[in-house]
Design a protein around this motif. Structure first.
Motif, PDB file in Angstrom:
ATOM      1  N   HIS A  52      46.840  47.325  39.542  1.00 32.95           N
ATOM      2  CA  HIS A  52      45.797  46.302  39.445  1.00 32.95           C
ATOM      3  C   HIS A  52      44.566  46.709  40.238  1.00 32.95           C
ATOM      4  CE1 HIS A  52      49.372  44.153  38.178  1.00 32.95           C
ATOM      5  NE2 HIS A  52      48.563  43.305  37.567  1.00 32.95           N
ATOM      6  N   THR A  53      43.462  46.094  39.899  1.00 30.61           N
ATOM      7  CA  THR A  53      42.230  46.319  40.642  1.00 30.61           C
ATOM      8  C   THR A  53      42.252  45.465  41.907  1.00 30.61           C
ATOM      9  OG1 THR A  53      41.087  44.574  39.435  1.00 30.61           O
ATOM     10  CG2 THR A  53      40.946  46.807  38.520  1.00 30.61           C
ATOM     11  N   SER A  54      41.227  45.597  42.718  1.00 28.08           N
ATOM     12  CA  SER A  54      41.190  44.878  43.989  1.00 28.08           C
ATOM     13  C   SER A  54      41.099  43.371  43.811  1.00 28.08           C
ATOM     14  CB  SER A  54      40.023  45.384  44.843  1.00 28.08           C
ATOM     15  OG  SER A  54      38.810  45.247  44.140  1.00 28.08           O
ATOM     16  N   ASP A  55      40.677  42.910  42.629  1.00 28.63           N
ATOM     17  CA  ASP A  55      40.629  41.460  42.398  1.00 28.63           C
ATOM     18  C   ASP A  55      41.864  40.951  41.652  1.00 28.63           C
ATOM     19  OD1 ASP A  55      40.187  42.339  39.818  1.00 28.63           O
ATOM     20  OD2 ASP A  55      38.336  41.220  39.518  1.00 28.63           O
ATOM     21  N   GLY A  56      42.876  41.819  41.501  1.00 24.71           N
ATOM     22  CA  GLY A  56      44.125  41.412  40.879  1.00 24.71           C
ATOM     23  C   GLY A  56      44.186  41.571  39.376  1.00 24.71           C
ATOM     24  N   ALA A  57      43.087  41.997  38.745  1.00 27.03           N
ATOM     25  CA  ALA A  57      43.088  42.209  37.292  1.00 27.03           C
ATOM     26  C   ALA A  57      43.855  43.495  36.955  1.00 27.03           C
ATOM     27  CB  ALA A  57      41.657  42.309  36.780  1.00 27.03           C
ATOM     28  N   PRO A  58      44.504  43.545  35.795  1.00 19.53           N
ATOM     29  CA  PRO A  58      45.148  44.796  35.398  1.00 19.53           C
ATOM     30  C   PRO A  58      44.110  45.907  35.266  1.00 19.53           C
ATOM     31  CG  PRO A  58      45.850  42.979  33.983  1.00 19.53           C
ATOM     32  CD  PRO A  58      44.706  42.474  34.810  1.00 19.53           C
ATOM     33  N   GLU A  59      44.464  47.083  35.748  1.00 19.70           N
ATOM     34  CA  GLU A  59      43.551  48.228  35.663  1.00 19.70           C
ATOM     35  C   GLU A  59      43.623  48.836  34.268  1.00 19.70           C
ATOM     36  OE1 GLU A  59      42.827  52.610  37.705  1.00 19.70           O
ATOM     37  OE2 GLU A  59      44.849  51.767  37.599  1.00 19.70           O
ATOM     38  N   SER A  60      42.482  49.060  33.641  1.00 17.07           N
ATOM     39  CA  SER A  60      42.491  49.706  32.330  1.00 17.07           C
ATOM     40  C   SER A  60      42.605  51.219  32.497  1.00 17.07           C
ATOM     41  CB  SER A  60      41.218  49.367  31.546  1.00 17.07           C
ATOM     42  OG  SER A  60      40.108  50.069  32.075  1.00 17.07           O
ATOM     43  N   ILE A  61      43.100  51.871  31.470  1.00 12.36           N
ATOM     44  CA  ILE A  61      43.189  53.333  31.478  1.00 12.36           C
ATOM     45  C   ILE A  61      41.788  53.928  31.547  1.00 12.36           C
ATOM     46  CG2 ILE A  61      43.986  55.363  30.210  1.00 12.36           C
ATOM     47  CD1 ILE A  61      46.114  53.489  28.910  1.00 12.36           C
ATOM     48  N   ALA A  62      40.839  53.300  30.862  1.00 15.49           N
ATOM     49  CA  ALA A  62      39.457  53.795  30.886  1.00 15.49           C
ATOM     50  C   ALA A  62      38.872  53.719  32.291  1.00 15.49           C
ATOM     51  CB  ALA A  62      38.595  53.005  29.904  1.00 15.49           C
ATOM     52  N   ALA A  63      39.184  52.660  33.044  1.00 11.23           N
ATOM     53  CA  ALA A  63      38.670  52.540  34.409  1.00 11.23           C
ATOM     54  C   ALA A  63      39.229  53.649  35.290  1.00 11.23           C
ATOM     55  CB  ALA A  63      39.021  51.167  34.982  1.00 11.23           C
ATOM     56  N   HIS A  64      40.485  53.979  35.102  1.00  7.94           N
ATOM     57  CA  HIS A  64      41.091  55.093  35.849  1.00  7.94           C
ATOM     58  C   HIS A  64      40.383  56.398  35.516  1.00  7.94           C
ATOM     59  CE1 HIS A  64      43.945  58.164  37.080  1.00  7.94           C
ATOM     60  NE2 HIS A  64      44.121  58.491  35.805  1.00  7.94           N
ATOM     61  N   SER A  65      40.168  56.665  34.239  1.00  4.66           N
ATOM     62  CA  SER A  65      39.510  57.907  33.829  1.00  4.66           C
ATOM     63  C   SER A  65      38.076  57.974  34.340  1.00  4.66           C
ATOM     64  CB  SER A  65      39.533  58.057  32.306  1.00  4.66           C
ATOM     65  OG  SER A  65      40.865  58.191  31.853  1.00  4.66           O
ATOM     66  N   TRP A  66      37.392  56.824  34.349  1.00  8.96           N
ATOM     67  CA  TRP A  66      36.023  56.784  34.862  1.00  8.96           C
ATOM     68  C   TRP A  66      35.986  57.184  36.336  1.00  8.96           C
ATOM     69  CZ3 TRP A  66      34.685  53.336  38.803  1.00  8.96           C
ATOM     70  CH2 TRP A  66      33.360  53.460  39.244  1.00  8.96           C
TER      71      TRP A  66
END
Length: 198
Positions: free
Chosen positions: A26-40
């Motif tokens: 998850h991201t720091s605000d608790g939202a699921p992390e997207s694969i695109a965000a990881h790649s970015w």
């Protein structure tokens, strides 16, 4: 010669799925992390660490970082704790990438598939760096994300060490993250969420 643009647009439309496919963290605000965000953020790490990484082909490294999980747009991510050497994941991701790349002009399609194969095999210095930074970014997100009280931070202490030990810079980064991981494992404290813009 046929116009390549319709095929490129079809590919870009299909690649959008990476924005909505989630990883296990998850991201720091608790939202699921997207694969695109990881790649970015992996690509961003390659840019900002470029000078410290020594001699390498920067464009090649960026291409590897951006493309390394693209096949997951179809079948999704497999969490690290569930990955096994014989789970067929690599072949499935390669087949999914072939499907995504099908509308592209042949030369471009072959270039993207060759980058995937290069990354998968760790065949070049850039592929070794991309794999190491991929693991560094994952551990950083595990530390930064609001992953819940039952998240096993201790798992990260042994996770993909052979990858992160491949370069002196990633060894140093890993040592810093391991120190933070040990502290987190002992206290169980979650990070404070970042301030939100008003």
């Amino acid at each position: 010669m046929s116009d390549p643009l319709p095929g490129i647009l079809a590919f870009l439309r299909a690649a959008e799925a990476l924005k909505v496919r989630h990883r296990s963290g998850h991201t720091s605000d608790g939202a699921p992390e997207s694969i695109a965000a990881h790649s970015w953020r992996l690509a961003l790490a390659a840019i900002v660490l470029g000078d410290a990484l020594g001699e390498h082909d920067r464009l090649r490294l960026l291409e590897l970082c951006v493309l390394h999980d693209l096949g997951e747009a179809i079948s999704g991510d497999v969490p690290a704790i569930h990955q096994r050497p014989d789970d067929g994941r690599a072949a499935r991701e390669r087949a999914d990438l072939e499907t995504l790349c099908a509308p592209l002009p042949a030369a471009l399609r072959e270039r993207l598939l060759a980058r995937h194969d290069e990354y998968d095999a760790g065949a070049t210095r850039e592929a070794v760096l991309a794999k190491a930074l991929d693991k560094i970014e994952t551990i950083l997100q595990h530390l930064q994300g609001d992953n819940g009280p039952d998240f096993d931070h201790g798992f990260n202490l042994g996770y993909a060490r052979a990858r992160t030990d491949a370069d002196p810079l990633t060894v140093r980064l890993r040592a810093m993250l391991d120190e933070e991981t040990r502290a987190r494992s002992q206290t169980g404290d979650a990070p404070s969420p970042p301030p939100r813009p008003r």
